[in-house]
Structures are given as structure tokens and as C-alpha cells.
Design an enzyme around this catalytic site. Structure first.
Site, PDB file in Angstrom:
ATOM      1  CG  ASP A 118      -2.334   0.717   0.794  1.00  0.00           C
ATOM      2  OD1 ASP A 118      -2.284   1.299  -0.174  1.00  0.00           O
ATOM      3  OD2 ASP A 118      -2.726   1.341   1.972  1.00  0.00           O
TER       4      ASP A 118
HETATM    5  C1  LIG Z   1       5.155  -9.546  -9.381  1.00  0.00           C
HETATM    6  C2  LIG Z   1       3.906  -8.273 -10.030  1.00  0.00           C
HETATM    7  C3  LIG Z   1       3.819  -8.880 -11.199  1.00  0.00           C
HETATM    8  C4  LIG Z   1       4.057  -7.512  -8.822  1.00  0.00           C
HETATM    9  C5  LIG Z   1       3.444  -5.957  -9.404  1.00  0.00           C
HETATM   10  C6  LIG Z   1       3.737  -4.427  -8.339  1.00  0.00           C
HETATM   11  C7  LIG Z   1       2.986  -3.543  -8.413  1.00  0.00           C
HETATM   12  C8  LIG Z   1       4.211  -2.164  -8.433  1.00  0.00           C
HETATM   13  C9  LIG Z   1       2.083  -3.440  -8.309  1.00  0.00           C
HETATM   14  C10 LIG Z   1       0.735  -2.115  -8.054  1.00  0.00           C
HETATM   15  C11 LIG Z   1      -0.053  -2.782  -6.575  1.00  0.00           C
HETATM   16  C12 LIG Z   1      -0.717  -1.125  -5.803  1.00  0.00           C
HETATM   17  C13 LIG Z   1      -1.795  -1.729  -6.926  1.00  0.00           C
HETATM   18  C14 LIG Z   1      -0.349  -0.759  -5.208  1.00  0.00           C
HETATM   19  C15 LIG Z   1      -0.538  -0.344  -4.187  1.00  0.00           C
HETATM   20  O1  LIG Z   1      -0.637   1.244  -3.955  1.00  0.00           O
HETATM   21  P1  LIG Z   1      -2.208   1.993  -4.156  1.00  0.00           P
HETATM   22  O2  LIG Z   1      -2.185   2.503  -6.623  1.00  0.00           O
HETATM   23  O3  LIG Z   1      -2.843   1.709  -3.773  1.00  0.00           O
HETATM   24  O4  LIG Z   1      -1.137   4.110  -3.919  1.00  0.00           O
HETATM   25  P2  LIG Z   1      -1.852   4.125  -2.907  1.00  0.00           P
HETATM   26  O5  LIG Z   1      -1.918   3.385  -1.913  1.00  0.00           O
HETATM   27  O6  LIG Z   1      -1.157   5.314  -2.157  1.00  0.00           O
HETATM   28  O7  LIG Z   1      -2.924   5.215  -3.356  1.00  0.00           O
END
Ligand SMILES: CC(C)=CCC/C(C)=C/CC/C(C)=C/COP(=O)(O)OP(=O)(O)O
Length: 361
Positions: A114
Site C-alpha cells: 500500500d
Molecule cells: C509481480 C508483479 C506483477 C507485481 C506487481 C507489483 C506492483 C507494483 C503492483 C501495484 C500494486 C498496487 C496497486 C499498490 C498499491 O499502491 P496504491 O496505488 O494503492 O497507492 P496508494 O495506496 O498510495 O493509493
């Protein structure tokens, strides 16, 4: 030194080749620096130097100007210092892990990653840059987990609810995820280094075809790996997993019921609907668990969620009933060794407390 050009590539040779035609002014990959000076072009990448692959693009190194040679020597010096520091760091980490391994090491750690976008916003970066840094943080944390012999790691990469984000963000995140999935089976990848079997967990039908095909390719390519398991939850929510498992369990029982009944004597009806003491539950716990996506791993010992949030956000609800929750305030791209060590120390303290409590009871 005349000019510095920054180039966007992680492949030294590809970068060098691209450098003859493409350069940008944006430092997308801080390690890769192309110095063009006195008619000589050299790729001076710390990563590259460490692997001893320094590439000269000029016809002859002797055509390089003194300024270029000086810059080159400075980079070499910096690089040997970096190598020394990283060797020292690796040694210290090994010692630390040796001490930590005197106590119990969790079998399974799950991560809710997160804070990528918040991290990007705080540093005035694009959202995509936040996700890229998040992926880099994931690779370090996976390395630490596997060095510690954690057998199962599960990550929440993309929830079904994330499809509700703005279409451009979903599109760019999916493209990034596809690229990273493909990278998992490159020769030098962490998956190959540690013999990791990768599972993609969730309703994969919801993914765009290229992403789904990449995921299937990686699952097939790593199916023979046995040292550790990485479960990537993508297009996943726990409620979807549970509903799907109940649905499949019902279908399975219904088929059994029909076969038994077709033998005559309302055999199926007697067995499942109940005939006094002989009646069985139509669906039991095991029937559901057999159909959960996460049947590939035991329940997590620890669930780590970054950015100080203490919600599970529809992640592993069925499996985390007895898991220790750890929630450092760091945003996901900031997660590091200290957070993992703290989580494991908490787990070890909790384990010994639970064992003492059991003895008293
Ligand atoms: C192995 C593989 C394919 C891995 C993928 C890795 C990766 C970077 C995924 C994104 C995950 C994600 C949505 C994270 C949350 O940050 P957020 O966008 O919710 O940020 P926030 O909490 O600040 O809004």
C-alpha cells in the site's frame, strides 16, 4: 566533460545500442549514464561495471580525451567503493539472518503493498513511477524472504476493486504488471535464482488477454520449481474467492448427488439430505477449502500492510484468522529490511507467548 545523456533501459547492451540513436534528458535509470566525450562513448553503469561488462562504443579507447579518461577513472573508483559497501552489507545481512534463524521463521508471509501513489505524490513523481519503485521494493523484500528461507510469499498486486480506478491508470498499471510478469522468467530474475514457483491467484478471466497469457506462461515455466512459492493475487478479492469456492463445491456435490441417486433408492438424498444420524452435511469446510484459489499455500503466519493501514481490504479473509498483523507506517516503496526483521521478531515473540499460554491452560 561535454554532455550527459540519460537513457531508459535496464539492458546494458541494448542501452548502448540504443544510445547511438536515442537519448532523452530524463534520468529514468539513475545508474545508467552515457558519457560522450572527445569522440568516445562509454556506457558507465554501476550495475554494468559490477558485472565487469563495460562497453566501449568508440572505435578505439585511445581516441578518448583526457577529460573523458578522468571521468572514466572516477566512475571506476566510485564503483569499487560501491562494491565494497554492498559486500559488507550482504555480510551483515547474512549475520543478522543467522541470528534471526535461531528462532522460528514464518512459513508464509503475505504483503499488502500500500502507498505507491502517495509515495509518488510526495515526491512529485508520476503515479507510474511510484508503482515502478514499488516493484523494485518488492524485489528486495522477496530476496530477503527467500534468503531467510520463508517458503511461501503472497502479494496483493491488484484487487478486483482496483478495476474501478480511472481507465488510464488501470491501463498503465496493467501494462506495467504485464512487463514485470514477463521479467519474472528472465534468466537473471529472482524467480530463477531462488527456484520459485509462481502462482497467479484470482479471477484471471477478468484480466486483459496479454496479461493473462503472460501469467499463464510464467506459471507453466515455473511449475517445476520446488524451493519456494510466490502467489501473486491479481484480479483478486477474498469475497470473490469464497463465492467461487462455494459455487464449485456445490457443483461438485451436486454431481456426486446425481450419480448416487441414479443408482436408485434415493441413495443421494439419504446420504446428503439426511436420514436420522446417517445424514452428512451437503458442503463441509474441506469441500470449500479444496476449491479456494489459495489452496497452494498454508494460512499466512504474518500479514504485512504498509502505510500504517490496519484494514485487510478483502485480502485473504478466509486464511488470515490466526495471522499476526504488522503495519509499519512506511509507504510500500519505502519498505526495507528493518520492517521485515521487526515483523519476524514480533512473530517470534507472539509464538513464544502463545506457547507459554498453551502450557498454562
Ligand atoms: C509481480 C508483479 C506483477 C507485481 C506487481 C507489483 C506492483 C507494483 C503492483 C501495484 C500494486 C498496487 C496497486 C499498490 C498499491 O499502491 P496504491 O496505488 O494503492 O497507492 P496508494 O495506496 O498510495 O493509493
Amino acid at each position: 566533460m561535454d554532455e550527459h545523456h540519460w537513457i531508459n533501459s535496464t539492458e546494458p547492451f541494448a542501452t548502448a545500442a540504443a544510445a547511438t540513436t536515442t537519448t532523452t534528458t530524463k534520468p529514468l535509470l539513475p545508474f545508467s549514464r552515457l558519457l560522450i566525450s572527445g569522440g568516445a562513448a562509454v556506457l558507465v553503469a554501476s550495475e554494468t561495471c559490477r558485472r565487469g561488462r563495460l562497453l566501449l562504443l568508440c572505435p578505439s579507447a585511445s581516441t578518448a580525451s583526457p577529460a573523458f579518461c578522468e571521468a572514466f577513472e572516477m566512475e571506476k573508483g566510485k564503483d569499487s567503493r560501491n562494491t565494497f559497501i554492498s559486500t559488507l552489507g550482504n555480510f551483515a545481512r547474512k549475520c543478522l539472518f543467522g541470528i534471526l534463524s535461531v528462532g522460528p521463521i514464518p512459513d508464509h508471509i503475505a504483503f499488502i503493498m500500500d502507498g505507491n501513489r502517495r509515495y509518488a505524490k510526495r515526491r512529485d513523481l508520476e503515479k507510474e513511477a511510484g508503482h515502478k519503485l514499488g516493484f523494485a521494493a518488492l524485489m528486495s523484500i522477496l530476496r530477503y524472504c527467500y534468503e531467510l528461507n520463508v517458503k511461501y510469499v503472497t502479494i496483493y498486486a491488484f484487487s478486483i476493486d482496483n478495476f474501478k480506478r480511472c481507465p488510464e491508470e488501470v491501463k498503465s498499471l496493467m501494462e506495467l504488471i504485464r512487463e514485470k510478469i514477463e521479467g519474472l522468467i528472465r534468466e537473471e530474475s529472482i524467480v530463477n535464482q531462488y527456484g520459485i514457483r509462481v502462482h497467479f491467484i484470482g479471477d484471471l478471466e477478468l484480466l486483459d488477454e496479454p496479461v493473462r497469457l503472460s501469467a499463464e506462461r510464467v506459471m507453466a515455466a515455473t511449475a517445476g520449481n520446488t524451493r519456494s512459492v510466490l502467489s501473486v493475487c491479481i484480479a483478486y478479492t477474498s469475497t470473490n474467492e469464497i463465492v467461487n469456492a462455494v459455487h464449485l463445491a456445490c457443483e461438485e456435490k451436486w454431481d456426486e448427488f446425481r450419480i448416487l441417486d441414479s443408482c436408485g433408492g434415493a441413495y443421494g438424498l439419504t446420504r446428503y439430505v439426511g436420514n436420522g444420524e446417517n445424514g452428512e452435511n451437503f458442503i463441509g469446510l474441506e469441500d470449500i477449502e479444496r476449491h479456494m484459489y489459495m489452496k497452494v499455500a498454508p494460512a499466512p503466519d504474518i500479514v504485512i500492510r504498509t502505510s500504517g493501514e490496519t484494514r485487510l481490504s478483502n485480502f485473504l479473509l478466509w486464511q488470515s484468522g490466526h495471522s499476526l498483523l504488522y503495519s509499519p507506517s512506511a509507504l510500500w516503496p519505502e519498505i526495507g529490511l528493518r520492517h521485515l526483521v521487526c515483523a519476524i521478531l514480533n512473530f517470534q515473540r507472539d509464538r513464544s507467548y502463545m506457547e507459554k499460554k498453551k502450557k498454562i491452560l
